[in-house]
Design a protein around this motif. Structure first.
Motif, PDB file in Angstrom:
ATOM      1  N   SER A 252      -8.921  -2.277  -0.930  1.00 37.82           N
ATOM      2  CA  SER A 252      -8.985  -1.611   0.372  1.00 37.82           C
ATOM      3  C   SER A 252      -8.595  -0.130   0.251  1.00 37.82           C
ATOM      4  O   SER A 252      -9.212   0.733   0.874  1.00 37.82           O
ATOM      5  CB  SER A 252      -8.144  -2.356   1.411  1.00 37.82           C
ATOM      6  OG  SER A 252      -6.828  -1.906   1.427  1.00 37.82           O
ATOM      7  N   CYS A 253      -7.593   0.180  -0.567  1.00 38.75           N
ATOM      8  CA  CYS A 253      -7.226   1.594  -0.751  1.00 38.75           C
ATOM      9  C   CYS A 253      -8.321   2.344  -1.512  1.00 38.75           C
ATOM     10  O   CYS A 253      -8.583   3.519  -1.238  1.00 38.75           O
ATOM     11  CB  CYS A 253      -5.887   1.725  -1.481  1.00 38.75           C
ATOM     12  SG  CYS A 253      -4.480   1.332  -0.422  1.00 38.75           S
TER      13      CYS A 253
ATOM     14  N   HIS B 227      -1.851   1.649  -8.327  1.00 38.33           N
ATOM     15  CA  HIS B 227      -2.098   0.833  -7.133  1.00 38.33           C
ATOM     16  C   HIS B 227      -3.607   0.726  -6.862  1.00 38.33           C
ATOM     17  O   HIS B 227      -4.115  -0.354  -6.555  1.00 38.33           O
ATOM     18  CB  HIS B 227      -1.387   1.437  -5.920  1.00 38.33           C
ATOM     19  CG  HIS B 227      -1.690   0.725  -4.641  1.00 38.33           C
ATOM     20  ND1 HIS B 227      -1.133  -0.506  -4.324  1.00 38.33           N
ATOM     21  CD2 HIS B 227      -2.526   1.035  -3.615  1.00 38.33           C
ATOM     22  CE1 HIS B 227      -1.607  -0.907  -3.150  1.00 38.33           C
ATOM     23  NE2 HIS B 227      -2.453   0.012  -2.697  1.00 38.33           N
TER      24      HIS B 227
ATOM     25  N   HIS C 208       0.849  -1.200   0.000  1.00 40.29           N
ATOM     26  CA  HIS C 208       0.000   0.000   0.000  1.00 40.29           C
ATOM     27  C   HIS C 208       0.879   1.242   0.000  1.00 40.29           C
ATOM     28  O   HIS C 208       1.951   1.245   0.587  1.00 40.29           O
ATOM     29  CB  HIS C 208      -0.870   0.037   1.259  1.00 40.29           C
ATOM     30  CG  HIS C 208      -1.836  -1.098   1.343  1.00 40.29           C
ATOM     31  ND1 HIS C 208      -2.811  -1.319   0.402  1.00 40.29           N
ATOM     32  CD2 HIS C 208      -1.979  -2.073   2.268  1.00 40.29           C
ATOM     33  CE1 HIS C 208      -3.513  -2.388   0.752  1.00 40.29           C
ATOM     34  NE2 HIS C 208      -3.019  -2.875   1.873  1.00 40.29           N
TER      35      HIS C 208
ATOM     36  N   CYS D 227      -6.105  -2.418  -5.883  1.00 37.29           N
ATOM     37  CA  CYS D 227      -6.232  -2.583  -4.429  1.00 37.29           C
ATOM     38  C   CYS D 227      -7.608  -2.111  -3.952  1.00 37.29           C
ATOM     39  O   CYS D 227      -7.888  -0.916  -3.902  1.00 37.29           O
ATOM     40  CB  CYS D 227      -5.123  -1.825  -3.701  1.00 37.29           C
ATOM     41  SG  CYS D 227      -5.260  -1.963  -1.905  1.00 37.29           S
TER      42      CYS D 227
HETATM   43 ZN   LIG Z   1      -3.674  -0.583  -1.171  1.00 39.48          ZN
END
Ligand SMILES: [Zn+2]
Lengths: 192, 156
Positions: B36-37, B30, B5, B34
């Motif tokens: 969650s981000c 990213h 992250h 990703c």
């Molecule tokens: Zn992330």
């Protein structure tokens, strides 16, 4: 000594700038202090101080930022005087040690944050802001409510741009938690 | 998870249009992989929206009306280098009276407009004293009166 003509020119210039920028500055005072009465005091004190230093105001820079800076210094001085705590305590540690937001939100049809956005929560916004450490509150108000760039905020807060970024982010994380808590609190207890 | 992250505050910077160049490209790449981000970015966006939607307070109209009244005080303040000497000037009493009158008027107007029905119950900032304007002297700000004893010179 300055003559009466120069003095009245100075007054006219100050009033003109104030008329253009006064609302923004008053809004900042209100969001920072949390209520109209303190905002009014803070606002007046800021204008007194600003006018007493009007000669030092760099005409090539935004007047609102100059007033924001004076205002936040008066506010922080007052906070420090009342709390008798060192200045460093105004920055708080990270709010979520090891607990991701998606975990908090998991399993709900409509997230607390969504509920908060949908409902009429104007007073609760003020309550959540008031719970922030002052330096975080200042940064996020200037960013999200006054629309200043990180660079302009750094100038107002006399700190590096990286510090502004960190304060704005920390403030949003704390607010996210507050909004979630408030939206999960029964309405009659939210403002207590 | 395909990669580490990024630093979390970069998400706020991206949201604020404060991230450029390689950092921005790297974070966007990213985010595309990703969840969650991406979720974190979305919740930060909601917080920003809530704040941006909050109504803007305007400078009380009373101030603009009273400005000529208050101005003699400001005019004299301009000549004095420090707070201690500002408040030792002989314009202090008329200035305080003007401030008290303007405060009393605005307080009365606010009360009657019911702008702050929740003021008492809110107690938004427990650390800040909130003066009750029952007479002229109490209408003075604690900030102002306290600074009389503690001249500060931190502003630019
Ligand atoms: Zn992330």
């Amino acid at each position: 000594m300055i003559g009466p003509e120069e003095e009245s020119f100075r007054q006219a210039e100050f009033v003109a700038l104030l008329k253009k920028n006064g609302d923004k500055v008053y809004n900042f005072a209100f969001r920072l202090s949390g209520n109209e009465q303190d905002a009014w005091d803070l606002f007046q004190e800021t204008l007194m101080k600003a006018y007493s230093r009007f000669e030092s105001y760099d005409r090539s820079r935004p007047f609102d930022s100059w007033l924001f800076k004076i205002l936040q210094n008066i506010y922080l001085d007052e906070r420090r005087r009342i709390s008798r705590k060192p200045a460093s305590s105004l920055d708080a540690p990270s709010p979520f040690p090891g607990k991701p937001w998606e975990e908090i939100l998991a399993g709900t049809d409509l997230s607390p944050l969504d509920r908060f956005t949908k409902e009429e929560n104007i007073d609760l916004v003020q309550k959540a802001l008031a719970d922030l450490p002052p330096l975080y509150r200042t940064a996020v108000i200037l960013c999200d409510m006054e629309g200043l760039s990180y660079e302009a905020i750094a100038e107002v807060m006399s700190c590096p741009v990286g510090t502004v970024r960190s304060r704005v982010h920390q403030a949003r994380q704390l607010l996210k938690k507050s909004f979630e808590d408030l939206s999960n609190t029964p309405k009659d207890r939210q403002l207590q | 998870m395909t990669q580490e992250h990024e630093e979390e505050s970069l998400l706020s910077a991206l949201l604020d249009g404060e991230l450029e160049g390689p950092e921005r490209v790297r974070l966007q790449k990213h985010l595309s992989s990703c969840a969650s981000c991406s979720l974190e970015l979305e919740s930060l966006r909601k917080v920003k929206t809530i704040l941006a939607k909050a109504p803007q307070k305007s400078m009380p109209a009373e101030w603009t009306c009273d400005f000529p009244l208050a101005f003699p005080a400001l005019k004299n303040a301009q000549k004095s280098p420090s707070r201690a000497s500002i408040f030792s000037q002989n314009w202090l009493i008329p200035a305080l009276v003007a401030a008290a009158v303007s405060f009393a008027v605005s307080f009365w107007v606010f009360q009657n407009r019911s702008l702050f029905p929740l003021r008492q119950s809110l107690s938004l900032n427990a650390n800040i004293q909130t003066p009750t304007p029952t007479n002229a002297s109490s209408a003075l700000s604690p900030i102002i009166s306290n600074n009389l004893n503690q001249p500060q010179d931190r502003t630019p």
